[in-house]
Motif scaffolding. Structure first.
Motif, mmCIF file in Angstrom:
data_model
loop_
_atom_site.group_PDB
_atom_site.id
_atom_site.type_symbol
_atom_site.label_atom_id
_atom_site.label_comp_id
_atom_site.label_asym_id
_atom_site.label_seq_id
_atom_site.Cartn_x
_atom_site.Cartn_y
_atom_site.Cartn_z
ATOM 1 N N ILE A 195 112.857 83.613 47.604
ATOM 2 C CA ILE A 195 113.568 83.343 46.354
ATOM 3 C C ILE A 195 112.725 83.871 45.202
ATOM 4 N N LEU A 196 113.240 84.891 44.539
ATOM 5 C CA LEU A 196 112.554 85.545 43.422
ATOM 6 C C LEU A 196 113.079 84.946 42.115
ATOM 7 N N ILE A 197 112.176 84.392 41.317
ATOM 8 C CA ILE A 197 112.573 83.649 40.128
ATOM 9 C C ILE A 197 112.229 84.415 38.854
ATOM 10 N N LEU A 213 108.822 80.983 47.535
ATOM 11 C CA LEU A 213 109.110 81.120 46.104
ATOM 12 C C LEU A 213 108.061 82.007 45.452
ATOM 13 N N SER A 214 108.510 82.822 44.502
ATOM 14 C CA SER A 214 107.577 83.560 43.647
ATOM 15 C C SER A 214 108.281 83.845 42.338
ATOM 16 N N GLY A 215 107.495 84.107 41.295
ATOM 17 C CA GLY A 215 108.136 84.478 40.035
ATOM 18 C C GLY A 215 107.428 83.996 38.794
ATOM 19 N N PHE A 216 108.236 83.788 37.767
ATOM 20 C CA PHE A 216 107.738 83.580 36.412
ATOM 21 C C PHE A 216 108.504 82.442 35.738
ATOM 22 N N CYS A 235 109.297 77.410 35.810
ATOM 23 C CA CYS A 235 110.431 77.545 36.734
ATOM 24 C C CYS A 235 110.014 77.521 38.199
ATOM 25 N N VAL A 236 108.907 78.170 38.542
ATOM 26 C CA VAL A 236 108.477 78.169 39.939
ATOM 27 C C VAL A 236 108.061 76.760 40.361
ATOM 28 N N ALA A 295 101.858 86.322 43.667
ATOM 29 C CA ALA A 295 103.042 87.114 43.308
ATOM 30 C C ALA A 295 103.807 86.376 42.219
ATOM 31 N N SER A 296 103.124 85.464 41.558
ATOM 32 C CA SER A 296 103.651 84.669 40.456
ATOM 33 C C SER A 296 102.586 84.662 39.359
#
Length: 198
Positions: free
Chosen positions: A10-12, A136-139, A144-145, A165-166
């Motif tokens: 899941i890319l956030i 999970l990864s993202g910004f 949000c993560v 990766a976040s």
């Protein structure tokens, strides 16, 4: 590793507002090296997830210019989003290299909350496809993560956060997340650890 058919990446918030120099939220990152590393690692994990046949899910906010869905928020993410005019038009478009491929699920309907689970199709998608292992990864890592990680834990998912990766706003945020927050809710792993699980 769990079977690919039961696993999702899941890319956030891989959108221009966060990752492009023209983005309104881009300046909040004080540690540019951390962000650049997160983008590079995210490209690696996305390619690997597609190669393995994992479910790939893209979660991102996108609003209309009046932000009516956010109401008259007095604080928090809903107020910040309105104040910054965030997630509008091309700023809400996916950052180059992170555009959804055909057949990948896209979650766009959350009404300004931090968690990608609240008020969205995500939990239904995961349960209907019998997915119980998520990455999970993202910004941003501490907004949000982290909120999504906490919800995923409480919903019973086997949750992993690929923390390199976040990106948090600062290195301290990332370090604090790994040491003090993640152990209660998820496995905090690196990109290399994700690759080694193949």
């Amino acid at each position: 590793m769990t079977a690919p058919s039961k696993t999702a990446l899941i890319l956030i918030e891989y959108v221009n507002d966060w990752l492009s120099p023209t983005g309104g939220i881009y300046p909040v990152f004080q540690d540019r090296e951390q962000v650049d590393t997160a983008i590079a690692n995210s490209k690696i994990i996305l390619e690997e997830a597609r190669r393995r046949g994992l479910h790939v899910i893209h979660a991102a906010l996108k609003f209309e210019p009046t932000f009516k869905v956010l109401g008259e928020a007095k604080y928090g993410l809903r107020k910040i989003t309105r104040d910054h005019g965030a997630f509008l038009g091309e700023q809400a478009d996916f950052f180059p290299g992170f555009e959804p491929a055909a057949g990948e699920h896209v979650v766009r309907e959350r009404a300004g909350g931090s968690s990608v689970f609240v008020g969205t199709t995500l939990d239904g998608y995961l349960r209907n496809n019998r997915i119980d292992e998520i990455y999970l990864s993202g910004f941003s890592l501490r907004q949000c993560v982290e909120s999504s990680m906490r919800n995923a834990h409480d919903l019973g998912y086997h949750t992993n956060v690929i923390y390199d990766a976040s990106a948090g706003y600062t290195r301290k945020q990332q370090n604090d997340f790994v040491a003090e927050i993640a152990p209660f809710y998820a496995n905090a792993i690196t990109t290399q650890e994700f690759l080694a699980q193949a």
